[in-house]
Design an enzyme around this catalytic site. Sequence first.
Site, PDB file in Angstrom:
ATOM      1  N   GLN A 101      14.660  -8.959  -3.767  1.00 49.47           N
ATOM      2  CA  GLN A 101      13.347  -9.573  -3.511  1.00 49.47           C
ATOM      3  C   GLN A 101      12.860 -10.321  -4.754  1.00 49.47           C
ATOM      4  OE1 GLN A 101       9.904  -7.553  -1.453  1.00 49.47           O
ATOM      5  NE2 GLN A 101       9.343  -7.037  -3.554  1.00 49.47           N
ATOM      6  N   ARG A 152       8.346   4.883   1.469  1.00 49.03           N
ATOM      7  CA  ARG A 152       9.086   5.469   2.597  1.00 49.03           C
ATOM      8  C   ARG A 152       9.672   6.850   2.278  1.00 49.03           C
ATOM      9  NH1 ARG A 152      10.504  -0.233   3.769  1.00 49.03           N
ATOM     10  NH2 ARG A 152       9.805  -0.711   5.866  1.00 49.03           N
ATOM     11  N   HIS A 187       4.145   1.589  -8.079  1.00 50.98           N
ATOM     12  CA  HIS A 187       3.189   0.487  -7.950  1.00 50.98           C
ATOM     13  C   HIS A 187       2.253   0.444  -9.165  1.00 50.98           C
ATOM     14  CE1 HIS A 187       3.884   1.363  -3.493  1.00 50.98           C
ATOM     15  NE2 HIS A 187       4.191   0.088  -3.568  1.00 50.98           N
ATOM     16  N   GLY A 200       0.808  -1.216   0.000  1.00 53.90           N
ATOM     17  CA  GLY A 200       0.000   0.000   0.000  1.00 53.90           C
ATOM     18  C   GLY A 200       0.840   1.263   0.000  1.00 53.90           C
ATOM     19  N   HIS A 240       2.153   4.513  -5.095  1.00 51.11           N
ATOM     20  CA  HIS A 240       2.683   5.619  -5.885  1.00 51.11           C
ATOM     21  C   HIS A 240       2.797   5.144  -7.336  1.00 51.11           C
ATOM     22  CE1 HIS A 240       6.358   3.303  -5.588  1.00 51.11           C
ATOM     23  NE2 HIS A 240       6.316   3.392  -4.262  1.00 51.11           N
TER      24      HIS A 240
HETATM   25  P1  AMP Z   1       6.030  -2.355  -1.578  1.00 51.19           P
HETATM   26  O1  AMP Z   1       4.654  -1.804  -1.479  1.00 51.19           O
HETATM   27  O2  AMP Z   1       7.106  -1.375  -1.239  1.00 51.19           O
HETATM   28  O3  AMP Z   1       6.190  -3.686  -0.899  1.00 51.19           O
HETATM   29  O4  AMP Z   1       6.250  -2.649  -3.117  1.00 51.19           O
HETATM   30  C1  AMP Z   1       5.347  -3.457  -3.845  1.00 51.19           C
HETATM   31  C2  AMP Z   1       5.911  -3.706  -5.218  1.00 51.19           C
HETATM   32  O5  AMP Z   1       6.100  -2.462  -5.893  1.00 51.19           O
HETATM   33  C3  AMP Z   1       7.276  -4.412  -5.184  1.00 51.19           C
HETATM   34  O6  AMP Z   1       7.313  -5.357  -6.236  1.00 51.19           O
HETATM   35  C4  AMP Z   1       8.217  -3.261  -5.425  1.00 51.19           C
HETATM   36  O7  AMP Z   1       9.435  -3.658  -6.002  1.00 51.19           O
HETATM   37  C5  AMP Z   1       7.415  -2.414  -6.382  1.00 51.19           C
HETATM   38  N1  AMP Z   1       7.914  -1.038  -6.401  1.00 51.19           N
HETATM   39  C6  AMP Z   1       8.053  -0.206  -5.336  1.00 51.19           C
HETATM   40  N2  AMP Z   1       8.592   0.965  -5.735  1.00 51.19           N
HETATM   41  C7  AMP Z   1       8.810   0.856  -7.065  1.00 51.19           C
HETATM   42  C8  AMP Z   1       9.364   1.727  -8.060  1.00 51.19           C
HETATM   43  N3  AMP Z   1       9.828   2.943  -7.757  1.00 51.19           N
HETATM   44  N4  AMP Z   1       9.428   1.282  -9.330  1.00 51.19           N
HETATM   45  C9  AMP Z   1       8.993   0.039  -9.651  1.00 51.19           C
HETATM   46  N5  AMP Z   1       8.461  -0.826  -8.774  1.00 51.19           N
HETATM   47  C10 AMP Z   1       8.373  -0.426  -7.498  1.00 51.19           C
END
Ligand code: AMP
Length: 292
Positions: free
Chosen positions: A160, A194, A43, A37, A40
């Site tokens: 990851q 973050r 996502h 969640g 941005h």
């Molecule tokens: P998170 O919500 O931070 O756990 O991220 C969920 C998914 O969004 C993960 O697969 C992240 O790698 C991806 N993600 C987060 N930030 C970015 C970004 N700036 N560009 C591409 N994918 C992203």
Amino acid sequence: MNTHTQPPIARHTRSLAAILGEFRKHKERIAFVPTMGALHRGHLSLVEVAKTHAERVVVSIFVNPKQFAPTEDLDTYPRTELADVEALSKAGVDAIYMPDAGDMYPDGYQTTVTVPEVAKPLDGASRGPGYFAGIATVVLKLFNQVRPDAAVFGEKDYQQLLVIRRMVRDLNLDIDIIGAPIIRESDGLAMSSRNQYLSDEERNIAGWLSNVMRDTTALLRTGADPEAALAKGIEGLKSVGLAPVDYYELRRDPTLELVTSPVAPEDWATVRLFAAVMLGRTRLIDNMAVSE
Ligand code: AMP
């Protein structure tokens, strides 16, 4: 006014199964995007990639307690549910899954999935062994609940992505794992939930991370010795206030073995620079191939 149709929201596996059953009845492929969640554009870019791989896109929002160390920001991690649902409606997703932590990990829960070698260096070393175990475990649970044909992960969290790929191969999961490129702000800062923690002053400094990294990859493309190129990069990070540097390392895709000799042009695409730095209380991570 919200002119977009809100997709169905499932908060339990039973309602999720009912929604997915409708898709499956029509033999529609399902692509899945797991998130925590505070969505941005990064996502939302995964949603766009997901759409090109399936008729239906399911997004989960779950702040997974198992991947936070006791000292980390579980309680203060940004939660913006209304805005997230709005953004996902606008993006045209077909279902949103928002499980409850108590349902995901009921009393008596025990099982953990580990991918020890890929999870060992970088974030595994600096955030502890529970970090990627927590991620692999929740992703496998979500995969079992959603049973997608494909799942999309951002290269922002490159290690990851590699952990998930290894798990899927090792456990014979029939899911295409798709990596999607990092979405950046105009100054190069990789988007992250973050980043909201940064003060205005910190936000200005944060853009230096990818710039210093680009200088390092450019230097490596001249045939520079990695040790010298990395040391120069670390100096650059420290000089703008991106310190302490958690790691600044060159590693090979997909094993993550360290690269210590000059990188030949044919390896530029598969050798990556990985960085984690502190900026005040916020930890920033980024990575890029030597070719970038
Ligand atoms: P998170 O919500 O931070 O756990 O991220 C969920 C998914 O969004 C993960 O697969 C992240 O790698 C991806 N993600 C987060 N930030 C970015 C970004 N700036 N560009 C591409 N994918 C992203």
